[in-house]
Design a protein around this motif. Sequence first.
Motif, short mmCIF file in Angstrom:
data_model
loop_
_atom_site.label_atom_id
_atom_site.label_comp_id
_atom_site.label_asym_id
_atom_site.label_seq_id
_atom_site.Cartn_x
_atom_site.Cartn_y
_atom_site.Cartn_z
N ASN A 253 -35.22 9.44 -33.21
CA ASN A 253 -35.57 10.85 -33.23
C ASN A 253 -37.08 11.04 -33.17
OD1 ASN A 253 -34.72 13.55 -33.40
ND2 ASN A 253 -35.16 13.62 -35.58
N ILE A 254 -37.80 10.18 -33.88
CA ILE A 254 -39.27 10.24 -33.89
C ILE A 254 -39.84 9.75 -32.57
CG2 ILE A 254 -41.36 9.30 -34.97
CD1 ILE A 254 -39.73 9.18 -37.61
N THR A 255 -39.36 8.62 -32.09
CA THR A 255 -39.90 8.07 -30.83
C THR A 255 -39.59 8.99 -29.66
OG1 THR A 255 -37.92 6.70 -30.50
CG2 THR A 255 -39.78 5.68 -31.64
N PHE A 256 -38.42 9.66 -29.69
CA PHE A 256 -38.06 10.60 -28.62
C PHE A 256 -39.12 11.69 -28.50
CE2 PHE A 256 -36.11 14.69 -27.54
CZ PHE A 256 -35.62 14.41 -26.27
N LEU A 257 -39.61 12.17 -29.64
CA LEU A 257 -40.61 13.23 -29.63
C LEU A 257 -41.93 12.74 -29.05
CD1 LEU A 257 -41.23 16.15 -30.48
CD2 LEU A 257 -41.86 15.28 -32.73
N TRP A 258 -42.25 11.47 -29.28
CA TRP A 258 -43.54 10.92 -28.87
C TRP A 258 -43.51 10.28 -27.48
CZ3 TRP A 258 -48.28 11.69 -30.56
CH2 TRP A 258 -48.51 12.08 -31.89
N VAL A 259 -42.42 10.42 -26.75
CA VAL A 259 -42.32 9.74 -25.45
C VAL A 259 -42.03 10.74 -24.34
CG1 VAL A 259 -41.15 7.92 -24.15
CG2 VAL A 259 -41.52 7.63 -26.59
N LEU A 397 -30.23 8.65 -24.89
CA LEU A 397 -31.31 8.74 -23.91
C LEU A 397 -32.56 8.06 -24.44
CD1 LEU A 397 -31.12 12.41 -22.60
CD2 LEU A 397 -30.47 10.34 -21.39
N GLY A 398 -32.87 8.33 -25.72
CA GLY A 398 -34.07 7.75 -26.31
C GLY A 398 -34.04 6.24 -26.27
N ALA A 399 -32.86 5.67 -26.51
CA ALA A 399 -32.74 4.21 -26.50
C ALA A 399 -32.71 3.64 -25.09
CB ALA A 399 -31.49 3.80 -27.27
N ALA A 400 -31.89 4.26 -24.23
CA ALA A 400 -31.67 3.71 -22.88
C ALA A 400 -32.84 3.97 -21.95
CB ALA A 400 -30.38 4.28 -22.29
N PHE A 401 -33.43 5.16 -22.01
CA PHE A 401 -34.45 5.55 -21.04
C PHE A 401 -35.86 5.52 -21.61
CE2 PHE A 401 -31.05 8.29 -18.74
CZ PHE A 401 -30.48 7.13 -18.24
N ASP A 402 -36.04 6.05 -22.82
CA ASP A 402 -37.39 6.07 -23.39
C ASP A 402 -37.90 4.66 -23.67
OD1 ASP A 402 -37.35 8.76 -23.21
OD2 ASP A 402 -37.08 9.16 -25.34
N GLY A 447 -32.16 -2.62 -27.20
CA GLY A 447 -31.10 -3.45 -27.78
C GLY A 447 -30.49 -2.81 -29.01
N PRO A 448 -31.03 -3.10 -30.20
CA PRO A 448 -30.48 -2.51 -31.44
C PRO A 448 -30.48 -0.98 -31.43
CG PRO A 448 -31.99 -4.30 -31.95
CD PRO A 448 -32.11 -4.06 -30.48
N GLY A 449 -31.48 -0.37 -30.81
CA GLY A 449 -31.53 1.09 -30.75
C GLY A 449 -30.35 1.66 -29.97
N LEU A 450 -30.07 1.04 -28.83
CA LEU A 450 -28.94 1.49 -28.01
C LEU A 450 -27.63 1.29 -28.76
CD1 LEU A 450 -28.28 2.62 -25.22
CD2 LEU A 450 -28.05 0.27 -24.39
N TYR A 451 -27.52 0.20 -29.49
CA TYR A 451 -26.31 -0.07 -30.28
C TYR A 451 -26.11 1.03 -31.33
CZ TYR A 451 -23.40 -2.13 -33.94
OH TYR A 451 -22.44 -2.34 -34.89
N ALA A 452 -27.20 1.39 -32.03
CA ALA A 452 -27.10 2.42 -33.07
C ALA A 452 -26.69 3.77 -32.47
CB ALA A 452 -28.44 2.56 -33.79
N ALA A 453 -27.25 4.10 -31.31
CA ALA A 453 -26.91 5.37 -30.66
C ALA A 453 -25.44 5.40 -30.26
CB ALA A 453 -27.80 5.59 -29.44
N VAL A 454 -24.94 4.30 -29.72
CA VAL A 454 -23.53 4.22 -29.32
C VAL A 454 -22.62 4.32 -30.54
CG1 VAL A 454 -21.78 2.73 -28.30
CG2 VAL A 454 -24.01 2.95 -27.19
#
Length: 476
Positions: A253-259, A397-402, A447-454
């Motif tokens: 959520n934080i990285t999405f805002l900064w990317v 999106l944040g995990a896969a694209f950002d 990797g782990p970020g995409l797993y958490a989102a899924v």
Amino acid sequence: MSAAPFTNEKQADEKQEPTYSNEIDSDGSSTDNTIAALVNEDHQHDIKLRTMSWQKAAWLLAGDQVCLAIMAQTWSLSVLGWVPGIITMVGAGILFWITSITMHNFILKHPQIKDICDFGYYAFGKSRIAYEFTGFMLLANNILLIGFHILTGAKVLNTLSDHSQCTVVFSVIAMLMGIVMSIPRTLKNVSFMSMFSAACMGIAILLFLIFSGIEAAPLVGYNGDYPTDGLVRTYAFPLPGTTWVNCMNAVLNITFLWVPQILFPTFIAEMERPQDFPKSLAVLVAISTFLFIVPPAIGFRYLGQYSTAPAFGSLGVVAYKKASFAFVIVPTLVIGVIYANVSAKFVYFRIMGKSRHAHSNTIIGWGAWIGVIAGIWLIAFVFSEVVPSMGDFLSLLGAAFDSFFGFIFFAVAYWQLYKGKLFSGLGRTGMTIIHVFVMLVGLFLLGPGLYAAVEAIIADYSGGTRPAFSCTNLAI
């Protein structure tokens, strides 16, 4: 002409190479000459794109960044606690500055870059595969984001009207407003909307802070109505029982805002002096550092464990909620317009190629532009209605694209810029180490970020989900 122009016939299978020099002399004169040639060519057209000053670019950046996602950061703090939360926010801001400067330096070496797809093409060794893959990610990312803003517009209208209409009707209204506002072709014109957008979001944030401070208690949090989960409290570290998936989604959520760098190459390409982009960036970083940290921290202080995303939903007095949330409708639409403009240009120039319609005031040119804009908003509308939880898909999106557009791309670009001299001095060695860390962060999100989102999406699907094209009340 686009940075990656395609015609409808002979060049359909071959990406056309620009004829401009892309080598930087030690004094930068080659780059200046190339940019001057690009600006001169652009100004021969009826519709001139390279017209933004650095001040207008700064407003455009602020209009994109000063958004509703700021109001979700209070929830991130409630999950992570003060220490990990603030460290993540500050760290994301520092990496944002560094990677954005790397992007700018790379674009100065290749001034013909017009969008993130061209950036990927050159960063990965003039790879056509990288270009097409980046194009797919650009459209997927932006269209889903536009869909999220359509849904947010429907939420605002639901909240203000006490659900006076079916939610689908409100979504259609938001879509139609977005199409009309997206008709201007140049980002210079869109930047005027951005000034108003940032101001409205600033008012919404200010009202939220005032209301959260003067009200007796929050209304509700994810663990129940106040005071189900006890008195409001803040804490330095995550509360016992907080899952790793929740923590990872708070970080996303934080990285999405900064990317937001997926848009930056297009912004830079429409500046009259791309060399001045760091000035615009400095203004953005100053605004973002304050707004991304101070209001969420104040919100966490007053809402504590009752924080929701967006934080407006936690306000205990309905009138307070409506008064502050009402201003969000402007940035919701304007930010959707910015993403639509960048996406439409990618599609439009693929269709029009180097024909005279691409940059001229012709019926065919304007008809194609409006058709592309309408198509993008319509597809986004469909996604906004059929995806049960847009919030979870934004984490995806944040995990896969950002992970690519905020980190991996710029680590690769840095290597391309300085290969052969990555450790040529203490300063260069330090920046190289930082960019290795940038690459690792990107891979971690992928990797782990995409797993958490899924996992979060699976959890939502296991419960009750909103039916497609539903009239369900989405008021906060």
